[in-house]
Motif scaffolding. Structure first.
Motif, PDB file in Angstrom:
ATOM      1  N   GLY A  89      -4.893  -1.468 -24.862  1.00 21.95           N
ATOM      2  CA  GLY A  89      -5.693  -0.817 -23.834  1.00 21.95           C
ATOM      3  C   GLY A  89      -4.830   0.117 -23.025  1.00 21.95           C
ATOM      4  O   GLY A  89      -3.860   0.703 -23.544  1.00 21.95           O
ATOM      5  N   THR A  90      -5.144   0.228 -21.744  1.00 29.06           N
ATOM      6  CA  THR A  90      -4.357   1.053 -20.832  1.00 29.06           C
ATOM      7  C   THR A  90      -4.236   0.342 -19.492  1.00 29.06           C
ATOM      8  O   THR A  90      -5.089  -0.459 -19.121  1.00 29.06           O
ATOM      9  N   CYS A  91      -3.164   0.650 -18.795  1.00 29.03           N
ATOM     10  CA  CYS A  91      -3.072   0.220 -17.404  1.00 29.03           C
ATOM     11  C   CYS A  91      -2.797   1.464 -16.568  1.00 29.03           C
ATOM     12  O   CYS A  91      -2.056   2.358 -16.974  1.00 29.03           O
ATOM     13  N   THR A  92      -3.457   1.490 -15.425  1.00 30.05           N
ATOM     14  CA  THR A  92      -3.261   2.575 -14.485  1.00 30.05           C
ATOM     15  C   THR A  92      -2.701   1.993 -13.204  1.00 30.05           C
ATOM     16  O   THR A  92      -3.261   1.045 -12.650  1.00 30.05           O
ATOM     17  N   ALA A  93      -1.574   2.537 -12.771  1.00 29.07           N
ATOM     18  CA  ALA A  93      -0.976   2.163 -11.493  1.00 29.07           C
ATOM     19  C   ALA A  93      -1.230   3.300 -10.523  1.00 29.07           C
ATOM     20  O   ALA A  93      -1.081   4.476 -10.883  1.00 29.07           O
ATOM     21  N   PHE A  94      -1.612   2.936  -9.292  1.00 30.48           N
ATOM     22  CA  PHE A  94      -2.009   3.914  -8.284  1.00 30.48           C
ATOM     23  C   PHE A  94      -1.388   3.523  -6.950  1.00 30.48           C
ATOM     24  O   PHE A  94      -1.579   2.388  -6.488  1.00 30.48           O
ATOM     25  N   VAL A  95      -0.616   4.428  -6.346  1.00 27.17           N
ATOM     26  CA  VAL A  95      -0.032   4.155  -5.037  1.00 27.17           C
ATOM     27  C   VAL A  95      -1.040   4.607  -3.982  1.00 27.17           C
ATOM     28  O   VAL A  95      -1.533   5.738  -4.024  1.00 27.17           O
ATOM     29  N   GLU A  96      -1.359   3.704  -3.058  1.00 25.04           N
ATOM     30  CA  GLU A  96      -2.460   3.909  -2.111  1.00 25.04           C
ATOM     31  C   GLU A  96      -2.017   4.647  -0.846  1.00 25.04           C
ATOM     32  O   GLU A  96      -2.362   4.237   0.275  1.00 25.04           O
ATOM     33  N   HIS A  97      -1.276   5.733  -1.015  1.00 17.64           N
ATOM     34  CA  HIS A  97      -0.742   6.478   0.126  1.00 17.64           C
ATOM     35  C   HIS A  97      -0.632   7.945  -0.248  1.00 17.64           C
ATOM     36  O   HIS A  97      -0.425   8.288  -1.408  1.00 17.64           O
ATOM     37  N   THR A  98      -0.715   8.829   0.757  1.00 13.68           N
ATOM     38  CA  THR A  98      -0.646  10.272   0.498  1.00 13.68           C
ATOM     39  C   THR A  98       0.768  10.830   0.608  1.00 13.68           C
ATOM     40  O   THR A  98       0.962  12.026   0.377  1.00 13.68           O
ATOM     41  N   THR A  99       1.737   9.994   0.934  1.00 11.60           N
ATOM     42  CA  THR A  99       3.117  10.477   1.039  1.00 11.60           C
ATOM     43  C   THR A  99       4.056   9.693   0.123  1.00 11.60           C
ATOM     44  O   THR A  99       5.252   9.578   0.383  1.00 11.60           O
TER      45      THR A  99
ATOM     46  N   ARG B 124       9.047   2.675   4.487  1.00  9.17           N
ATOM     47  CA  ARG B 124       7.667   2.199   4.610  1.00  9.17           C
ATOM     48  C   ARG B 124       7.445   0.990   3.702  1.00  9.17           C
ATOM     49  O   ARG B 124       8.244   0.696   2.829  1.00  9.17           O
ATOM     50  N   THR B 125       6.300   0.359   3.902  1.00  8.64           N
ATOM     51  CA  THR B 125       5.785  -0.623   2.956  1.00  8.64           C
ATOM     52  C   THR B 125       4.648   0.051   2.218  1.00  8.64           C
ATOM     53  O   THR B 125       3.700   0.538   2.838  1.00  8.64           O
ATOM     54  N   ARG B 126       4.747   0.099   0.899  1.00 10.85           N
ATOM     55  CA  ARG B 126       3.758   0.788   0.072  1.00 10.85           C
ATOM     56  C   ARG B 126       2.973  -0.222  -0.753  1.00 10.85           C
ATOM     57  O   ARG B 126       3.509  -1.238  -1.186  1.00 10.85           O
ATOM     58  N   THR B 127       1.710   0.075  -0.979  1.00 10.45           N
ATOM     59  CA  THR B 127       0.858  -0.768  -1.808  1.00 10.45           C
ATOM     60  C   THR B 127       0.537  -0.020  -3.096  1.00 10.45           C
ATOM     61  O   THR B 127       0.138   1.149  -3.060  1.00 10.45           O
ATOM     62  N   VAL B 128       0.709  -0.723  -4.204  1.00 10.90           N
ATOM     63  CA  VAL B 128       0.404  -0.168  -5.523  1.00 10.90           C
ATOM     64  C   VAL B 128      -0.662  -1.058  -6.151  1.00 10.90           C
ATOM     65  O   VAL B 128      -0.516  -2.287  -6.175  1.00 10.90           O
ATOM     66  N   SER B 129      -1.737  -0.457  -6.632  1.00 11.88           N
ATOM     67  CA  SER B 129      -2.754  -1.222  -7.356  1.00 11.88           C
ATOM     68  C   SER B 129      -2.643  -0.909  -8.845  1.00 11.88           C
ATOM     69  O   SER B 129      -2.315   0.214  -9.236  1.00 11.88           O
ATOM     70  N   VAL B 130      -2.873  -1.938  -9.645  1.00 14.48           N
ATOM     71  CA  VAL B 130      -2.798  -1.803 -11.101  1.00 14.48           C
ATOM     72  C   VAL B 130      -4.110  -2.294 -11.697  1.00 14.48           C
ATOM     73  O   VAL B 130      -4.553  -3.414 -11.406  1.00 14.48           O
ATOM     74  N   THR B 131      -4.722  -1.454 -12.515  1.00 14.56           N
ATOM     75  CA  THR B 131      -5.958  -1.798 -13.207  1.00 14.56           C
ATOM     76  C   THR B 131      -5.694  -1.711 -14.700  1.00 14.56           C
ATOM     77  O   THR B 131      -5.184  -0.698 -15.182  1.00 14.56           O
TER      78      THR B 131
END
Length: 133
Positions: A31-41, A118-125
């Motif tokens: 399949g695929t996994c997508t990682a997305f950082v939930e911040h604009t910087t 900073r503290t960054r949040t990354v979501s993985v689907t």
């Protein structure tokens, strides 16, 4: 699935490959996994995790986008961070094989911090491939 990353400098890179791999279900054959950082910087890139290359990437971004002189700086002084992150993008999509991200030999996923520390949040689907095809 989400995880957080602590950064320690204004412009830096952090290897998040293992955290992304841990987010992929073991029973995902393909399949695929997508990682997305939930911040604009902040951004995510697939790149070699070699210290000199990571330093080169940081220097390149610093040289490409000046630290000041942008209209958005009137609000909070971080326009350079938004512009640098915008050039790279907030996400990566990686094939999955046998429950693991199918990265090449020298490929890693790096979080690029542009406005730290900073503290960054990354979501993985993870999306499993349809096995009926």
């Amino acid at each position: 699935m989400t995880f957080t990353v602590e950064t320690d400098d204004r412009l830096t890179t952090v290897d998040v490959t293992d955290a992304i791999a841990a987010s992929v279900p073991d029973d995902c054959e393909s399949g695929t996994c997508t990682a997305f950082v939930e911040h604009t910087t902040a951004a995510l890139v697939v790149q070699e995790n070699e210290p000199r290359l990571r330093g080169d990437l940081e220097s390149f971004l610093g040289d490409l986008v000046p630290d000041s002189g942008h209209a958005h700086d009137e609000l909070d002084g971080n326009a350079d961070s938004h512009l640098r992150a915008g050039l790279l993008g907030p996400d990566v999509t990686i094939p999955v094989a046998d429950g693991e991200p199918a990265l090449g030999t020298w490929q890693s996923v790096l979080l690029v911090e542009c406005d730290g520390p900073r503290t960054r949040t990354v979501s993985v689907t993870t999306t499993e491939a349809n096995s009926s095809h």
